[in-house]
Design an enzyme around this catalytic site. Structure first.
Site, mmCIF file in Angstrom:
data_model
loop_
_atom_site.group_PDB
_atom_site.id
_atom_site.type_symbol
_atom_site.label_atom_id
_atom_site.label_comp_id
_atom_site.label_asym_id
_atom_site.label_seq_id
_atom_site.Cartn_x
_atom_site.Cartn_y
_atom_site.Cartn_z
ATOM 1 N N LYS A 226 0.815 -1.210 0.000
ATOM 2 C CA LYS A 226 0.000 0.000 0.000
ATOM 3 C C LYS A 226 0.853 1.267 0.000
ATOM 4 O O LYS A 226 2.059 1.252 0.272
ATOM 5 C CB LYS A 226 -0.970 -0.014 1.184
ATOM 6 N N ARG A 260 -3.806 -10.206 4.817
ATOM 7 C CA ARG A 260 -4.328 -10.170 3.452
ATOM 8 C C ARG A 260 -3.224 -9.606 2.562
ATOM 9 O O ARG A 260 -2.809 -8.455 2.738
ATOM 10 C CB ARG A 260 -5.586 -9.296 3.379
#
Length: 286
Positions: A226, A260
């Site tokens: 991210k 995840r």
């Protein structure tokens, strides 16, 4: 590593033990997800799913709607058309696979579960579809309750907090109480790293991740590649694997039950190595 009270999930009659943290592999059936290597077509899906399962993924998370900041809207029908053939194809070839459907729409969630999905992963925590909580409770599958403000198109303008950890916990608590009142049994909490949070807020929240264990529910962490990582390091998402592993290791030490990720093998290795360290640390304390 802190323990959560809830250590199992009932996935369509199959008990999943989270005493050892699990890894969820990401399969984006979209043309515009932020990490290009996670975008897969139906043709590519089976090979990718096989690799992830071989590398140790417990869950495969299938999404047909990109939730990156500023992503274009997609109709429910188009979203369903993207994900349902993939779910069917994976289960035809890997019948024991546990598939999570990444959607904030109750209609897509219901169709996915009818097609064999075992979990529902809702980035909106039920805020974008008033029918979601009732649908989830009726379907009886585990539900990932994530924190987000606004929509994928507006969320980054809503990252205003006095204390991000406390406020996210308070907002999740309201949604969690509503879900529990409907009789939902298996709930996984996701603080929503990157969703209506700045990189600074993400680091602050990660540093206090253990506070989310007060709910006594499993906590999922999704930091893989991210912006928080690659902007901090002044690199690209393609170069953010090492940073992802570093932050995943921190999350494991602070009690994360599910990671995840785009890169399953590396996450599984982090789980194994962190587990060994925790084992010997606990032996020392005895």
């Amino acid at each position: 590593m802190p323990k959560v009270t809830k250590k199992t999930l009932n996935c369509r009659g199959r008990l999943v033990d989270l005493a050892t943290p699990a890894v969820m592999g990401i399969l984006n059936i979209t043309p515009d997800s932020f990490f290009a290597n996670s975008r897969v077509s139906v043709e590519m899906t089976l090979a990718t799913a096989e690799r992830m399962l071989h590398e140790g993924a417990t869950f495969l998370d299938i999404g047909g709607y990109s939730t990156r900041p500023g992503a274009a809207d997609v109709s429910p029908d188009e979203e369903a058309d993207r994900v349902l053939p993939v779910i069917t194809a994976i289960l035809e070839n890997f019948p024991n696979a546990l598939i999570s459907i990444d959607t904030f729409r109750a209609s897509v969630a219901r169709q996915a579960v009818d097609s064999g999905a075992s979990l529902i992963n809702d980035v909106s925590g039920g805020t974008l579809d008033p029918a979601m909580f009732g649908t989830v409770a009726g379907l009886g599958v585990p539900y990932i309750l994530m924190h987000m403000r606004g929509t994928p198109q507006t969320m980054q303008s809503m990252a205003t907090y006095t204390n991000v950890t406390t406020e996210v916990i308070d907002e999740l608590a309201i949604r969690l109480a509503e879900l529990r009142s409907l009789g939902q049994k298996d709930i996984i909490l996701d603080p929503g790293f990157g969703f209506a949070k700045t990189p600074t807020q993400n680091f602050e929240m990660l540093s206090h991740l253990q506070n989310f264990n007060l709910f006594e529910e499993p906590v999922l962490v999704g930091l893989s590649r991210k912006t928080t990582i690659w902007k901090t390091l002044n690199i690209s998402a393609d170069e953010a694997l090492n940073g992802t592993t570093v932050l995943n290791t921190v999350a494991l030490h602070k009690g994360a039950s599910i990671l995840r990720v785009h890169d399953v093998r590396e996450a599984v290795e982090a789980v194994k190595l962190t587990g060994q360290l925790t084992f010997f640390f606990n032996q020392y304390l005895r």
